[in-house]
Design a protein around this motif. Sequence first.
Motif, PDB file in Angstrom:
ATOM      1  N   VAL A   4       0.854  -1.180   0.000  1.00  0.00           N
ATOM      2  CA  VAL A   4       0.000   0.000   0.000  1.00  0.00           C
ATOM      3  C   VAL A   4       0.892   1.233   0.000  1.00  0.00           C
ATOM      4  CG1 VAL A   4      -1.625   1.309   1.427  1.00  0.00           C
ATOM      5  CG2 VAL A   4      -1.864  -1.161   1.213  1.00  0.00           C
ATOM      6  N   GLU A   5       0.498   2.238  -0.782  1.00  0.00           N
ATOM      7  CA  GLU A   5       1.209   3.509  -0.784  1.00  0.00           C
ATOM      8  C   GLU A   5       0.528   4.421   0.227  1.00  0.00           C
ATOM      9  OE1 GLU A   5       1.152   4.961  -4.812  1.00  0.00           O
ATOM     10  OE2 GLU A   5       2.346   3.275  -5.528  1.00  0.00           O
ATOM     11  N   ILE A   6       1.250   4.777   1.276  1.00  0.00           N
ATOM     12  CA  ILE A   6       0.719   5.647   2.316  1.00  0.00           C
ATOM     13  C   ILE A   6       0.991   7.086   1.902  1.00  0.00           C
ATOM     14  CG2 ILE A   6       0.865   6.282   4.753  1.00  0.00           C
ATOM     15  CD1 ILE A   6       2.003   3.333   5.148  1.00  0.00           C
ATOM     16  N   LYS A   7      -0.075   7.848   1.748  1.00  0.00           N
ATOM     17  CA  LYS A   7       0.072   9.241   1.307  1.00  0.00           C
ATOM     18  C   LYS A   7       0.459  10.128   2.483  1.00  0.00           C
ATOM     19  CE  LYS A   7      -3.235   8.806  -2.473  1.00  0.00           C
ATOM     20  NZ  LYS A   7      -4.548   9.250  -2.990  1.00  0.00           N
ATOM     21  N   ILE A   8       1.496  10.912   2.270  1.00  0.00           N
ATOM     22  CA  ILE A   8       2.021  11.846   3.265  1.00  0.00           C
ATOM     23  C   ILE A   8       2.040  13.228   2.626  1.00  0.00           C
ATOM     24  CG2 ILE A   8       4.059  12.450   4.662  1.00  0.00           C
ATOM     25  CD1 ILE A   8       2.855   9.785   5.515  1.00  0.00           C
ATOM     26  N   PRO A   9       1.522  14.266   3.324  1.00  0.00           N
ATOM     27  CA  PRO A   9       1.605  15.620   2.758  1.00  0.00           C
ATOM     28  C   PRO A   9       3.079  16.009   2.574  1.00  0.00           C
ATOM     29  CG  PRO A   9       0.136  15.581   4.652  1.00  0.00           C
ATOM     30  CD  PRO A   9       0.830  14.246   4.613  1.00  0.00           C
ATOM     31  N   ASP A  10       3.447  16.371   1.366  1.00  0.00           N
ATOM     32  CA  ASP A  10       4.833  16.681   1.034  1.00  0.00           C
ATOM     33  C   ASP A  10       5.243  18.013   1.640  1.00  0.00           C
ATOM     34  OD1 ASP A  10       7.354  16.895  -0.034  1.00  0.00           O
ATOM     35  OD2 ASP A  10       6.719  16.653  -2.119  1.00  0.00           O
ATOM     36  N   SER A  11       6.212  17.968   2.546  1.00  0.00           N
ATOM     37  CA  SER A  11       6.727  19.173   3.199  1.00  0.00           C
ATOM     38  C   SER A  11       8.068  19.618   2.636  1.00  0.00           C
ATOM     39  CB  SER A  11       6.868  18.928   4.706  1.00  0.00           C
ATOM     40  OG  SER A  11       5.609  18.681   5.272  1.00  0.00           O
ATOM     41  N   THR A  12       8.470  19.021   1.516  1.00  0.00           N
ATOM     42  CA  THR A  12       9.740  19.415   0.900  1.00  0.00           C
ATOM     43  C   THR A  12       9.609  20.847   0.402  1.00  0.00           C
ATOM     44  OG1 THR A  12       9.996  17.126   0.134  1.00  0.00           O
ATOM     45  CG2 THR A  12      11.483  18.789  -0.817  1.00  0.00           C
ATOM     46  N   GLN A 151      -4.260  18.190  -0.646  1.00  0.00           N
ATOM     47  CA  GLN A 151      -5.534  17.990  -1.334  1.00  0.00           C
ATOM     48  C   GLN A 151      -5.648  16.603  -1.967  1.00  0.00           C
ATOM     49  OE1 GLN A 151      -3.482  20.653  -1.854  1.00  0.00           O
ATOM     50  NE2 GLN A 151      -4.638  22.110  -0.618  1.00  0.00           N
ATOM     51  N   GLU A 152      -4.521  15.941  -2.181  1.00  0.00           N
ATOM     52  CA  GLU A 152      -4.541  14.605  -2.788  1.00  0.00           C
ATOM     53  C   GLU A 152      -4.846  13.495  -1.782  1.00  0.00           C
ATOM     54  OE1 GLU A 152      -1.486  13.935  -6.095  1.00  0.00           O
ATOM     55  OE2 GLU A 152      -0.648  15.644  -4.978  1.00  0.00           O
ATOM     56  N   ILE A 153      -4.965  13.848  -0.522  1.00  0.00           N
ATOM     57  CA  ILE A 153      -5.319  12.860   0.487  1.00  0.00           C
ATOM     58  C   ILE A 153      -6.823  12.955   0.688  1.00  0.00           C
ATOM     59  CG2 ILE A 153      -4.971  12.052   2.845  1.00  0.00           C
ATOM     60  CD1 ILE A 153      -2.197  13.405   2.725  1.00  0.00           C
ATOM     61  N   SER A 154      -7.528  11.952   0.206  1.00  0.00           N
ATOM     62  CA  SER A 154      -8.995  11.981   0.199  1.00  0.00           C
ATOM     63  C   SER A 154      -9.578  11.489   1.525  1.00  0.00           C
ATOM     64  CB  SER A 154      -9.519  11.093  -0.932  1.00  0.00           C
ATOM     65  OG  SER A 154      -9.260   9.724  -0.625  1.00  0.00           O
ATOM     66  N   ASP A 155     -10.871  11.714   1.674  1.00  0.00           N
ATOM     67  CA  ASP A 155     -11.578  11.190   2.839  1.00  0.00           C
ATOM     68  C   ASP A 155     -11.523   9.664   2.848  1.00  0.00           C
ATOM     69  OD1 ASP A 155     -12.181  13.749   3.661  1.00  0.00           O
ATOM     70  OD2 ASP A 155     -14.219  13.734   2.824  1.00  0.00           O
ATOM     71  N   VAL A 156     -11.544   9.061   1.675  1.00  0.00           N
ATOM     72  CA  VAL A 156     -11.439   7.604   1.569  1.00  0.00           C
ATOM     73  C   VAL A 156     -10.076   7.141   2.093  1.00  0.00           C
ATOM     74  CG1 VAL A 156     -11.371   5.657  -0.046  1.00  0.00           C
ATOM     75  CG2 VAL A 156     -13.088   7.469  -0.335  1.00  0.00           C
ATOM     76  N   LEU A 158      -8.192   8.704   4.280  1.00  0.00           N
ATOM     77  CA  LEU A 158      -8.179   8.895   5.734  1.00  0.00           C
ATOM     78  C   LEU A 158      -8.979   7.819   6.440  1.00  0.00           C
ATOM     79  CD1 LEU A 158      -8.518  12.788   5.948  1.00  0.00           C
ATOM     80  CD2 LEU A 158      -6.468  11.381   6.282  1.00  0.00           C
ATOM     81  N   GLU A 159     -10.109   7.417   5.852  1.00  0.00           N
ATOM     82  CA  GLU A 159     -10.910   6.339   6.431  1.00  0.00           C
ATOM     83  C   GLU A 159     -10.109   5.034   6.451  1.00  0.00           C
ATOM     84  OE1 GLU A 159     -13.722   4.295   8.363  1.00  0.00           O
ATOM     85  OE2 GLU A 159     -13.791   6.452   8.006  1.00  0.00           O
ATOM     86  N   GLN A 160      -9.415   4.761   5.370  1.00  0.00           N
ATOM     87  CA  GLN A 160      -8.578   3.545   5.301  1.00  0.00           C
ATOM     88  C   GLN A 160      -7.481   3.600   6.355  1.00  0.00           C
ATOM     89  OE1 GLN A 160      -8.817   0.666   3.360  1.00  0.00           O
ATOM     90  NE2 GLN A 160      -7.223  -0.001   4.764  1.00  0.00           N
ATOM     91  N   TYR A 161      -6.786   4.710   6.473  1.00  0.00           N
ATOM     92  CA  TYR A 161      -5.710   4.843   7.451  1.00  0.00           C
ATOM     93  C   TYR A 161      -6.272   4.702   8.871  1.00  0.00           C
ATOM     94  CZ  TYR A 161      -3.196   6.770   3.423  1.00  0.00           C
ATOM     95  OH  TYR A 161      -2.638   6.970   2.181  1.00  0.00           O
ATOM     96  N   ARG A 162      -7.454   5.268   9.114  1.00  0.00           N
ATOM     97  CA  ARG A 162      -8.085   5.186  10.427  1.00  0.00           C
ATOM     98  C   ARG A 162      -8.409   3.731  10.755  1.00  0.00           C
ATOM     99  NH1 ARG A 162     -10.945   9.457  10.081  1.00  0.00           N
ATOM    100  NH2 ARG A 162     -12.650   8.614   8.881  1.00  0.00           N
ATOM    101  N   SER A 163      -8.912   2.984   9.785  1.00  0.00           N
ATOM    102  CA  SER A 163      -9.279   1.582  10.044  1.00  0.00           C
ATOM    103  C   SER A 163      -8.044   0.699  10.243  1.00  0.00           C
ATOM    104  CB  SER A 163     -10.149   1.040   8.915  1.00  0.00           C
ATOM    105  OG  SER A 163      -9.401   0.892   7.724  1.00  0.00           O
ATOM    106  N   ASP A 164      -6.899   1.128   9.699  1.00  0.00           N
ATOM    107  CA  ASP A 164      -5.657   0.381   9.885  1.00  0.00           C
ATOM    108  C   ASP A 164      -5.050   0.627  11.247  1.00  0.00           C
ATOM    109  OD1 ASP A 164      -5.905  -0.602   7.331  1.00  0.00           O
ATOM    110  OD2 ASP A 164      -4.461   0.767   6.445  1.00  0.00           O
ATOM    111  N   TYR A 165      -5.496   1.706  11.909  1.00  0.00           N
ATOM    112  CA  TYR A 165      -4.937   2.065  13.200  1.00  0.00           C
ATOM    113  C   TYR A 165      -5.513   1.165  14.247  1.00  0.00           C
ATOM    114  CZ  TYR A 165      -3.519   4.766  17.229  1.00  0.00           C
ATOM    115  OH  TYR A 165      -2.958   5.158  18.406  1.00  0.00           O
TER     116      TYR A 165
END
Length: 165
Positions: A4-12, A151-156, A158-165
């Motif tokens: 799975v590709e975990i999306k992280i807001p790019d702070s570069t 903006q590329e991190i969708s509610d879907v 976030l829901e997936q990441y939340r359920s993995d926690y």
Amino acid sequence: MSLVEIKIPDSTPEIVEKYSSGDEQALLAKIRYNRLIDIFLGITAYSLQNHLRTTVREIGQIEIDEVYVGLNQRGSQFIVPVQAKSGNDQISVVQTKQDVAYCTDHFPELVCRPVSAQFIDNNLISMFELTINDSEVRIVEEKHYKLVTAQEISDVDLEQYRSDY
């Protein structure tokens, strides 16, 4: 099958992105600016030194791409040697063993958690925590982080990441 590709807001910083060359140093910069060592290992980590050239007893001169120190919520302290690879370079078993030997020799009171990182593409980074088990380098964990705009991190997502926690 891929991870799975975990999306992280790019702070570069954009100026760093503009002038980076896509090599190992660019990878290390993205890891540093996006705090990927912290996220990946679940610790608070600080860059101690990069491009470290030193010696280790019974090995001789070695080079480590970057070294972090860190701690967890219980106060345990860590030393994290990072090996960065770009292009078709592979994780080096020899380099990992040298990194661990350096940490054991110079920081025996800290827990050594060697990490290897590699660009899969410009904003997709594969990270591996490694260990030495029965004289063999083994992968403890692997994660893939995709650096994206917020903006590329969708509610879907976030829901997936939340359920993995």
